[in-house]
Motif scaffolding. Sequence first.
Motif, PDB file in Angstrom:
ATOM      1  N   ASN A 127     -34.346  27.693   8.562  1.00  0.00           N
ATOM      2  CA  ASN A 127     -32.952  27.569   8.143  1.00  0.00           C
ATOM      3  C   ASN A 127     -32.731  28.412   6.899  1.00  0.00           C
ATOM      4  OD1 ASN A 127     -32.073  25.668  10.128  1.00  0.00           O
ATOM      5  ND2 ASN A 127     -33.131  24.051   8.993  1.00  0.00           N
ATOM      6  N   GLN A 129     -29.785  29.640   3.755  1.00  0.00           N
ATOM      7  CA  GLN A 129     -28.530  29.352   3.055  1.00  0.00           C
ATOM      8  C   GLN A 129     -28.123  30.615   2.310  1.00  0.00           C
ATOM      9  OE1 GLN A 129     -28.674  26.399  -0.109  1.00  0.00           O
ATOM     10  NE2 GLN A 129     -26.585  25.753   0.363  1.00  0.00           N
ATOM     11  N   ASN A 134     -22.928  26.691   0.991  1.00  0.00           N
ATOM     12  CA  ASN A 134     -23.333  25.282   0.959  1.00  0.00           C
ATOM     13  C   ASN A 134     -24.127  24.887   2.202  1.00  0.00           C
ATOM     14  OD1 ASN A 134     -22.020  24.701  -1.527  1.00  0.00           O
ATOM     15  ND2 ASN A 134     -20.050  24.633  -0.457  1.00  0.00           N
ATOM     16  N   GLY A 135     -23.648  25.302   3.357  1.00  0.00           N
ATOM     17  CA  GLY A 135     -24.312  24.908   4.594  1.00  0.00           C
ATOM     18  C   GLY A 135     -25.501  25.794   4.920  1.00  0.00           C
ATOM     19  N   GLU A 136     -26.320  25.292   5.855  1.00  0.00           N
ATOM     20  CA  GLU A 136     -27.482  26.042   6.313  1.00  0.00           C
ATOM     21  C   GLU A 136     -27.275  26.505   7.746  1.00  0.00           C
ATOM     22  OE1 GLU A 136     -30.954  23.631   5.736  1.00  0.00           O
ATOM     23  OE2 GLU A 136     -31.229  24.390   3.693  1.00  0.00           O
ATOM     24  N   LYS A 137     -27.951  27.579   8.090  1.00  0.00           N
ATOM     25  CA  LYS A 137     -27.856  28.117   9.431  1.00  0.00           C
ATOM     26  C   LYS A 137     -29.247  28.317   9.995  1.00  0.00           C
ATOM     27  CE  LYS A 137     -25.883  31.900  12.144  1.00  0.00           C
ATOM     28  NZ  LYS A 137     -25.022  33.105  12.134  1.00  0.00           N
TER      29      LYS A 137
END
Length: 357
Positions: A127, A129, A134-137
Amino acid sequence: MGDINKLIIGKSAAAKELKRLIQLVAPSSATVLVQGETGTGKELVARAIHDESKRRGNLIAVNCAAIPSELLESELFGHEKGAFTGAVNSRAGRIEQANDGTLFLDEIGDMPISLQSKLLRVLESKNIQRVGGNGEKNVDFRLVCATHQNLQAKIDGGEFRSDLYYRINVFPVEVPNLSVRIVDIPLLVDVLLDQMETFDPKFKPIFDQTAFEALSKYDWPGNIRELKNVLERASVLFRGKNVNSENVKQNLIKLKAPIEEEQAALWEASGSLTQTDALFQGDETQQLPTAENFRSWFEFHSFIDMRRHLRDIEIVLIEAALEKTNGMVGQASDLLKIRRTTLIEKIKKFVIEKPMN
């Protein structure tokens, strides 16, 4: 073998073994650490691993030594709009771009230690960032790293994380130096000359066998990259003309412009010079240098620091013997054919650390 032979050129034992390792590891998802001296073709190895892997995505290359440390994080992880001054748009990083493909981190030994922990986290979680996000991918990528440095020494010096080293050193691949691939030189010369776009093919310089013999005696500290430079010089100095051993030693490696009269005399004499077929018959009986190999040293070089050179050779052989025997000094002295007490003295003198059992 498909396209691997177009990327890894050569039929020597060292080249064949390199291709075999690539084909073994490529179909897996194992992280690969490509090691070798400058100019050996580590990026081509990464390309071959990617091509043989059949991964659907792209090969995304990042040279960790070429990007300033303050920009490398954004380059790898990407950034969101407004994350920092100048970030007018959101941008996907190289890791994100490598989704379904391969991420090649060249010169990973130069990665700042502050980024190493973030890379380790990505390798463990898959993952990322983005900077300012803010979010993770989640990203599915295969990692191939390369370095010409001694990472273990950098770990000892506090410049490289040991946990990251063990994470990337899953499948080490050592790229051989050109000096142990001398039988590949004629083939490399032909292929590299064909790849050059600096001259019309009909004006390609023609290397005779004495030229190949001279090329095979040189030590090639810059490896294939240096050979390519020599061929670039040949395409300028000997455009559409013959190249012999004297041209190689005096005009290409030492880079002395030939005088036309001297050139004509050398070209006429080249036909009567003694020739051997060893290079073209795949003679690999001398993979390792012998004392006699140094007889032609001053044909290519102006000087040598003999004391330092001999010391370096001694250190490498002692380290290799200790590694082979897991640090057993007595057994190592037997391999080196010296007394145990003499080896102990040399270990102390050169401050050589014995490997841990």
